[in-house]
Design a protein around this motif. Structure first.
Motif, mmCIF file in Angstrom:
data_model
loop_
_atom_site.group_PDB
_atom_site.id
_atom_site.type_symbol
_atom_site.label_atom_id
_atom_site.label_comp_id
_atom_site.label_asym_id
_atom_site.label_seq_id
_atom_site.Cartn_x
_atom_site.Cartn_y
_atom_site.Cartn_z
ATOM 1 N N TRP A 74 0.837 -1.214 0.000
ATOM 2 C CA TRP A 74 0.000 0.000 0.000
ATOM 3 C C TRP A 74 0.863 1.251 0.000
ATOM 4 C CZ3 TRP A 74 0.032 3.569 4.061
ATOM 5 C CH2 TRP A 74 -0.920 4.581 3.989
ATOM 6 N N SER A 77 2.544 3.203 -3.191
ATOM 7 C CA SER A 77 1.733 4.024 -4.091
ATOM 8 C C SER A 77 1.457 5.410 -3.517
ATOM 9 C CB SER A 77 0.395 3.321 -4.375
ATOM 10 O OG SER A 77 -0.384 3.222 -3.179
ATOM 11 N N VAL A 215 4.907 3.339 -7.288
ATOM 12 C CA VAL A 215 4.601 2.034 -7.861
ATOM 13 C C VAL A 215 3.145 1.727 -7.525
ATOM 14 C CG1 VAL A 215 5.158 -0.432 -7.804
ATOM 15 C CG2 VAL A 215 6.986 1.268 -7.587
ATOM 16 N N PRO A 216 2.376 1.143 -8.467
ATOM 17 C CA PRO A 216 0.962 0.845 -8.178
ATOM 18 C C PRO A 216 0.806 -0.022 -6.932
ATOM 19 C CG PRO A 216 1.416 0.574 -10.515
ATOM 20 C CD PRO A 216 2.738 0.803 -9.844
ATOM 21 N N ARG A 217 -0.295 0.193 -6.237
ATOM 22 C CA ARG A 217 -0.578 -0.584 -5.034
ATOM 23 C C ARG A 217 -0.632 -2.073 -5.361
ATOM 24 N NH1 ARG A 217 -5.576 0.681 -0.825
ATOM 25 N NH2 ARG A 217 -5.201 -1.067 0.601
ATOM 26 N N ALA A 218 -0.097 -2.897 -4.454
ATOM 27 C CA ALA A 218 -0.034 -4.339 -4.695
ATOM 28 C C ALA A 218 -0.495 -5.093 -3.451
ATOM 29 C CB ALA A 218 1.390 -4.761 -5.061
#
Length: 422
Positions: A74, A77, A215-218
């Motif tokens: 989380w 991002s 970086v996009p949430r993963a």
């Protein structure tokens, strides 16, 4: 120098100083809340089970590490890290205040022990949620070449406050103290909560730069896949993890030194304050030396010395019987805690900067989160130390820890330190 450059330099100095102030205040907190001395001693008044006493140190450490991989998915991002730090600061302060109240007001030992473990774990979990933001902000605010010095200043000046706190702990735990158990520990925990709140307020006041490498949430599974890829492609990251885990295994015996001194060498409980002061005083000098050495020779060089000192500490512990007759039991344990202080200072100054230096900015939260969560799981497993002592005695634990430090020494010699930019 232009006006803008002057303002920028002043802002960096301010943030650097606030970060150092945070470390100074937590130097007092760490002394009053020391897991291998104060917390284990407090728990020993409530239980004589080596298994439960062996859980104090791993619980106090693992909670900080465990949540960080999940949080990193989380966190990566988000453009800023301080908001979660501020929320967790409030939760941590509440836990510490409740712990002081538990020690003071709860009279039943069973309930007191249960609440102690519960609040200890809750506080450390909250610290874990804020730990990733702390490291990310440090990476943004402190230039790579100054990170060793930054941690050295935090830890050395914090040790000054810690020395005074250690003297106070000694007086509170001495047989002549007018404040007896559990009120002496309640007072220590209350003062620790005040210092912690002030320290977290100082760090929360930093001016954090916006993170440009988002970086996009993963999900947790996504982060685990990214971590697997990083381990496959980055040999230094693999080596760092091996080193980190070996250092944890080596430190498994540290919380038992005071218990060993009391149960096997008949050292009085009041000597805990002496051990604590000796440990902190040694750390104070060592931080200054290691910080300068880190800037000149690099973090790997300092870690080599720290791992070697870990081997020496365990060798002294294994030779406790003849050495205690030669030096005196209390003198021997003081010497061991001096070496522990120098060893831990070397690791404290260099280990975090080494990780920050090798982590790519876009993957920094992943590297920190995965490392710390793996460390947290491993620290929990070190709770087996109590079972080893219960089943095979102190020497068996000391041998296992010595072998782990030997493995750490081998790992750091194989590590390739990357040159700093500029």
């Amino acid at each position: 120098m232009s006006v803008i450059q002057s303002i920028t330099a002043a802002a960096r100095r301010r943030d650097f100083n606030l970060g150092v102030l945070n470390g100074v205040l937590f130097g007092g907190v760490d002394t009053l809340f020391d897991p291998s001395l104060v917390l284990v001693t407090f728990a020993s008044f409530l239980t004589d089970s080596p298994i439960l006493l062996g859980l104090v140190y791993p619980m106090s450490q693992a909670g900080w590490f465990l949540p960080q991989l999940w949080v990193s998915g989380w966190f990566q991002s988000k453009p800023t890290a301080l908001p979660i730090y501020r929320v967790m600061a409030v939760i941590r302060t509440i836990c510490l205040v409740l712990l002081a109240l538990t020690a003071y007001a709860v009279k039943d030992k069973g309930w007191q022990l249960l609440l102690f473990f519960t609040l200890l774990m809750a506080n450390q979990l909250a610290a874990g949620f804020s730990g990733l933001s702390f490291m990310d902000v440090v990476a943004k605010v402190v230039p790579p070449g100054q990170r060793g010095l930054f941690f050295a200043w935090r830890l050395s000046l914090g040790s000054l406050l810690g020395v005074g706190a250690g003297v106070w702990v000694r007086s509170l735990l001495s047989e002549t103290s007018p404040i007896r158990f559990p009120n002496n520990f309640a007072l220590m925990f209350a003062v620790a909560s005040v210092l912690a709140a002030a320290g977290m307020a100082a760090f929360a006041a930093l001016r954090e730069p916006i993170n440009q490498a988002l970086v996009p949430r993963a999900s947790l599974i996504g982060q685990l896949r990214r971590a697997r890829t990083a381990l496959q492609t980055d040999t230094n990251f693999r080596g760092f993890l091996g080193l980190r885990l070996a250092l944890i295994g080596g430190s498994m015996a540290t919380p038992f030194f005071t218990v060993f001194a009391a149960q096997r060498l008949q050292v009085a409980a009041g000597a805990v304050g002496i051990f604590l002061s000796a440990n902190i005083a040694a750390s104070l000098v060592a931080y200054i030396v290691w910080g300068q050495l880190s800037a000149r020779r690099g973090n790997r060089y300092v870690l080599r010395i720290g791992a070697g000192l870990g081997v020496l500490v365990l060798a002294f512990a294994l030779m406790a019987w003849p050495l205690s007759r030669l030096l005196g039991a209390q003198t021997l344990i003081v010497l061991i805690f001096i070496l522990v202080g120098v060893r831990d200072a070397a690791v404290g100054v260099s280990l975090g900067p080494l990780l920050l230096d090798m982590a790519p900015p876009a993957a920094r939260s992943l590297y920190i989160g995965f490392t710390n969560t793996l460390v947290g799981i491993t620290v929990l497993l070190t709770g087996i130390g109590g079972f080893i002592v219960d089943g095979a005695g102190f020497p068996a634990l000391f041998v296992i820890s010595l072998l782990a430090y030997a493995a750490a020494t081998w790992a750091i010699w194989r590590f390739r330190e990357q040159p700093l930019p500029g």
